[in-house]
Enzyme design. Structure first.
Site, PDB file in Angstrom:
ATOM      1  N   TRP A 354       0.834  -1.203   0.000  1.00 47.98           N
ATOM      2  CA  TRP A 354       0.000   0.000   0.000  1.00 47.98           C
ATOM      3  C   TRP A 354       0.868   1.252   0.000  1.00 47.98           C
ATOM      4  CZ3 TRP A 354      -1.995   2.823   4.781  1.00 47.98           C
ATOM      5  CH2 TRP A 354      -1.063   2.760   5.826  1.00 47.98           C
ATOM      6  N   GLU A 482       1.118  -2.920  12.485  1.00 44.59           N
ATOM      7  CA  GLU A 482       1.235  -4.385  12.399  1.00 44.59           C
ATOM      8  C   GLU A 482       1.621  -5.039  13.721  1.00 44.59           C
ATOM      9  OE1 GLU A 482       3.894  -4.577   9.020  1.00 44.59           O
ATOM     10  OE2 GLU A 482       2.209  -4.889   7.663  1.00 44.59           O
ATOM     11  N   GLN A 595       3.770   1.497  13.923  1.00 39.15           N
ATOM     12  CA  GLN A 595       3.760   2.632  13.005  1.00 39.15           C
ATOM     13  C   GLN A 595       2.410   3.331  13.143  1.00 39.15           C
ATOM     14  OE1 GLN A 595       3.947  -0.715  10.083  1.00 39.15           O
ATOM     15  NE2 GLN A 595       3.301   0.899   8.706  1.00 39.15           N
TER      16      GLN A 595
END
Lengths: 767, 767
Positions: A354, A482, A595
């Site tokens: 992405w 993640e 993140q």
């Protein structure tokens, strides 16, 4: 973020240069000195053969091999596709007096290599000291043509310092290259022949039957003899050159490479097409091609340069980034995508994520809209794969892959490939962003809306209603963060899906009004119903957006606020990267995030959130973020700038432009962080420049880092070229071409034309 | 639960019999007619060679091979160990007049096979019609000795119906067997020799160097000739027999097998040990061994039979189950475990799960305490592996593997191996259960407590405190219900861990009081501190047990009540098994559960919950459970019985005893559902018998299924043999040996001795 620079290269505003040869750093340099022209890329490996540690990497965009995956369950991929290492078209061996040059064994001095951003040429120089006491100065130059995608050029110059004599040069095309990650070569030769002054070879990959044609011509003025050499996967020439003391003798090699993935085309046709291309460029010499190359780059710098005064390192850094962005992709070859490492290494298998839409697309939208459109067309072209993939997951519509080279899913970790839903919304956001900035409604109606409808269908079938809350959302997902592996109602995904539904419905309304006939045709072809649209509207309205009303902090997902707390500063430095040092399951049991997730949507839909909300969420999430993604700091820097934390903004920016040049992550040896290079551009334009582009008008709130004197960048908006120049006192906007641009600066409306406007810099009040 | 019986076998109270040969069902029958003696097992394959579909499986408990796993992250296993297919010691080829018998090719009639629970012998009979018109009646018998673990016996009888002549029989030991799942053979021959009247062969596995010695002797009264035959991985004899019309001629083969996993022992020693064993049993003939076998089984039936009147099918079924339980394990060989398929097939790779402690252990505790203790000793023996595994997961103490053959983790799905924590608490529960029922505190203090302490250490380091609630619990886990993949605060795990901490502390207190010296030594050796114990106490007290105060329903995990609802009856029958037909991620997004989770702990700690609570939770969870585990229905049946739902209890019981006999799950071909066979026993004793054994005294609340006239079962409790007999009107308790037993029946205290007590049956009020 325990990231420390490994300062090694010479600082220069227009070049990257390395002086002396450090074998331990060779792979890092090979990545940094990579060349590419979007069609093909080569790492900066020593083409003359090297017995030391090297990654001989030659890649062609979208050329892939595959290996089978032992999948246990439905919906988990069965075949893993990856960018395959291909022909070494630079292959060279140099022998003088029976000694063959090898930097791992030969004696040499005065080693230097440089990459010039204005010429696009990579040069290596050294003096080779033969055992006999003779010395010869060597220079290796190469570039891949930005104007002729198929063309690779190499020049080797010899200057004997204390003798005259001969040099034997074997030069050719080598398909016996090994794909390091898999420990094998994937090529089989189909045909090999001398034809029309060139030596040509056609090979194909073992499993996918991708074909690659390669041919080369040699030009060497004082050639004594030249003969063809062939072996199984190699074709080349043995050339003997006469070298005269103190005189420079060159041998040029021009290679034409042509990749064909369409298995419907027979070998003979591929061979013929390859020969035709070879013929077409037969008249082109090295010097002429190099001149075209220089002209191309001079246009790039005119259009896209970011100039920084007072910070030579970041000046070099950002130019390196812009250079790499153009090398990786510039839109001359439609329908390519951008791998996480571009064309510079095997890591991430050459797959696109992405990142393309979220981090790279803005650069192209504002610098090279043709390339931006072409990247979106990759998603259109691969829509059939996304439709099939959604079905595999028992859903409708289009599910775009989390990692892909050809449009199919190539991530073999089901927890990512099946649970990460944020590519689809990123594509939708990218369409919206591209159309808003370029005004390209033709693309929107021809291709964009079809994607939006199919993406909406996926999000309408993948989501579910909570049994207790009655709200709509996504269960069993992994968000951009993640480090939360399988959660319910990830706020980012929910919010992005809600916006995506709304935008799809908005575009439907718009097209229905503006191009009724075409719309009816499209709706008919896709079987779009009113019930379906009502369903999307209902789901968008019912979307769960978890948020603490008291603090204004959005909850990353259901239950995040109860996740066990970890003070990330207590983690020993030696534990990083956590993926290597922590048990896999342990990564996922804290309020630690990898993140930005909530902060990501606050950046993407910046206009929807107040400064106070941004502060509250930044203050909550920033201390929990360990930035185990190279994409993470830039987003934090951008928001820190906005909320009035210039020191933090600079701290997060610090290594953005030089992540690879200074090898901050200690893994540049595997290839460049191409998509984080794009984030570096965003960091300057969105961060310090304070640009926001999620509303109808462009918004600016410029600041300037303390140590900078001045910086400037160009922006293309609806066809107008806008120049933004910021110094310590004011920001200067002016158009260099096109219509005046309406914008909002520090909350005030302006119309900027060729005459320009100067506005005094403001400081955001620190919250 | 769309499960339909495949009625095929002859119903008989003491036998399983099949009449006629159906090639399509051969593998199912091979599983059902499997033989085992805990040391080794053989499927009921045609030993004479068969060209049709067969799984020639010969297994040795704990003998394993391994394959490498491509692990991406820390804590995920790198080597996968599995029970390897081993020597075909039944290998036979029969040739008469040049024709070789093969049921896939030969003409035959009168085929019948049976397995007799009283003799332990598996017999196949058929009449073979030769092309010449000659016919011979053949009978194949085999058993694996329950009294001599190393011994396998085979008898083949010939009776020519219309001729006299010769038969050539090749009989031997074949190591070239293929492990079907991996498509290869794993054996290499080390030595092969005739020695002392026997032919012997020693082979070892390729990767793990496990060794297996095998030797055989042949006895055939009217032998014309006999010669040794050898090839790479085979040793055998070619025997020519003279057959006389109407007369029965037999050839007997007695094989001695000896497995050695200890690589510290050299080949010569293994060979010698094998020969010594062969020598030791050289005098034992087939008939004598068969007689010993019959005596062994007669003792088993005296001790462990469950008799059911009025239901011949379940009578046969439960005896088949008890027969299989003893075949799989009976404790003569300490330190073995029980694979999910016992020794009957390759499925589940021969690995043992928590099923051993949760489903099998109760059978042994109440029938064969020696075997129960030995199963717990497997966990003690493998404690070093569990300690190492905990470290791999960045935890302390002992983390027992979710799937294992030798004590190491062998599940290659990280989501199971790393997130499922319920083996440790199952082991702790097993220790408690075993000690409570047997009174074996010697074991508790010698080995049990050490395991409890190390298990506690794991649960004290794997758990975390919720940031918002401040409560302790387990984040990122998968409970027994495997349809909720990665959740926080699974109620089962939290509750079982709480109880485990409490029990550990209780045993520490008890041993400190009763065996102070030994305790100090143990605590010293393990470094047990007071702080540690205080920490466990605190964590037990702070444990989060999510429960809806209003309804009394325990929430399976954080957020379960909001999981999207699915009416499981709306799932098309063709979607089952869901693992094969649904996208993997889709399985995990509903309030659908795979098997009991909350209900499981309500069964295990039955005494802690009121009937009302059980009803509320049963009513909530039962309609959400799809029983995609063969272990699931029995637990539901047991609780349904308790809360006064006899029809539901019977419905869930229906296929428990005949799961394999009637091939309900259509996968008996892969092997028997050994651990669900144990659940069948529990279903009768705990379900209809209403026994509960989680408190200090045994509790009974017997019921009787409508279609049954009478049933009875024995129970061993603290060394006393207790007989429980239930008919339509009353339950009759009496001890057959040992001290009187204190118990609670229908809430009333009783002391039961040899004279017995009869109590009228009660019905639970339907809630």
């Amino acid at each position: 973020m325990p990231k420390v620079a490994d300062k090694y290269l010479v600082v220069d505003p227009w070049k990257v240069a390395e002086e002396g040869f450090d074998p331990a750093r060779n792979r890092v340099s090979e990545s940094i000195f990579s060349l590419g022209n979007e069609y093909m890329g080569v790492r900066g490996y020593p083409e003359e053969g090297y017995g030391g540690d090297t990654l001989l990497g030659s890649y062609f965009n979208g050329l892939f091999e595959e290996s089978k995956v032992d999948a246990h369950y439905k919906g988990i991929i069965k075949s893993l596709r990856f960018m395959v290492n291909a022909v070494d078209w630079l292959y060279t061996r140099i022998t003088i007096e029976g000694e063959t040059l090898d930097l791992a064994a030969s004696r040499f001095s005065d080693y230097r290599r440089e990459l010039d951003f204005r010429s696009g040429v990579y040069t290596r120089e050294l003096v080779w000291h033969l055992n006999s006491g003779k010395s010869v100065k060597l220079s290796f130059q190469r570039f891949v043509s930005m104007t002729v995608s198929h063309l690779g050029c190499q020049r080797i110059a010899f200057e004997p310092l204390n003798f005259s004599g001969t040099a034997e040069v074997r030069t050719g095309l080598d398909f016996s290259v090994v794909h390091e990650d898999q420990g094998r070569s994937y090529w089989g030769t189909l045909k090999r022949q001398e034809a029309g002054g060139a030596a040509a070879i056609l090979a194909q990959t073992v499993n996918t039957k991708n074909r690659l044609f390669s041919a080369f011509r040699v030009e060497a003025p004082v050639q004594i003899s030249s003969r063809l050499v062939e072996s199984d996967r190699f074709i080349g020439r043995d050339v003997v050159l006469y070298l005269e003391q103190g005189k420079r003798t060159t041998i040029d090699k021009l290679a034409v490479n042509y990749a064909e993935k369409d298995s419907g085309i027979d070998h003979e046709t591929v061979w013929r097409t390859g020969l035709e291309l070879t013929e077409r460029y037969a008249g082109l010499g090295y010097d002429e091609a190099a001149e075209q190359q220089r002209e191309y780059w001079s246009r790039v710098w005119k259009d896209s340069d970011i100039a920084i005064e007072g910070d030579p390192e970041n000046q070099q850094g950002i130019r390196f980034c812009i250079f790499q962005m153009y090398q990786t992709y510039h839109g001359d070859n439609p329908g390519f995508n951008i791998g996480a490492k571009g064309l510079t290494g095997e890591a991430y298998r050459g797959l696109a994520f992405w990142d393309t839409e979220s981090y790279c697309l803005p650069f192209y939208i504002f610098n090279n809209p043709k390339a931006a459109k072409s990247l979106l067309e990759f998603r259109y072209k691969s829509l059939p794969y996304a439709l099939r993939r959604a079905k595999e997951l028992d859903c409708e519509g289009a599910f775009y892959p989390i990692a892909t080279i050809d449009g199919t899913e190539s991530c073999d970790l089901w927890q990512h490939s099946n649970l990460q839903l944020h590519v689809g919304t990123a594509v939708a956001y990218g369409i919206r962003h591209y159309v808003n900035i370029t005004g390209d409604t033709a693309f929107l109606y021809e291709k964009g809306l079809e994607m939006l409808i199919q993406i909406s269908r996926f999000y309408a079938t993948r989501g579910q209603f909570g049994q207790k809350t009655g709200e709509y959302g996504y269960f069993g997902v992994m968000g951009p963060d993640e480090f939360q592996l399988m959660v319910n109602n990830n706020c980012y995904i929910n919010l992005m899906a809600k916006k995506m539904f709304e935008y799809t419905l908005e575009v439907i309304g718009q097209m229905r009004a503006e191009e009724a006939g075409a719309f009816v045709k499209l709706a008919g072809r896709l079987g779009l119903t009113e019930e379906e649209q009502a369903d999307w509207k209902h789901k968008a309205e019912s979307m769960k957006i978890p948020r603490d009303a008291e603090t204004g902090v959005y909850e990353e997902h259901d239950g995040f606020f109860d996740m066990p707390h970890l003070n990330i500063h207590d983690i020993p430095v030696t534990d990083f990267p956590l993926y290597s040092h922590w048990s896999y399951d342990r990564l996922y049991r804290y309020d630690m995030i990898k993140q930005p997730d909530v902060l990501m949507f606050m950046f993407l839909y910046s206009g929807q959130f107040t400064l106070e909300e941004k502060r509250a969420n930044y203050d909550y999430y920033e201390p929990r973020c360990i930035h185990e993604s190279s994409l993470s700091p830039s987003i934090h820097s951008i928001i820190a700038s906005e909320i009035g934390r210039p020191e933090e903004a600079y701290k997060f920016f610090e290594f953005a432009t030089r992540l690879d040049l200074d090898n901050y992550n200690r893994n540049t040896r595997e290839g460049l962080h191409t998509t984080s290079i794009a984030a570096a551009w965003m960091n300057i334009v969105y961060g310090f420049g304070g640009m926001r582009s999620d509303g109808e008008k462009l918004v600016f709130g410029p600041t300037i880092p303390e140590r900078w004197e001045k910086y400037s960048f160009p922006i293309t908006f609806h066809g107008s070229k806008l120049r933004v120049e910021v110094n310590k006192d004011y920001v200067h906007f002016r158009t260099e071409s096109g219509e005046p641009v309406d914008m909002i600066v520090y909350g005030q409306d302006y119309r900027v034309g060729a005459e320009g406007i100067k506005i005094a810099l403001e400081r955001v009040k620190v919250g």
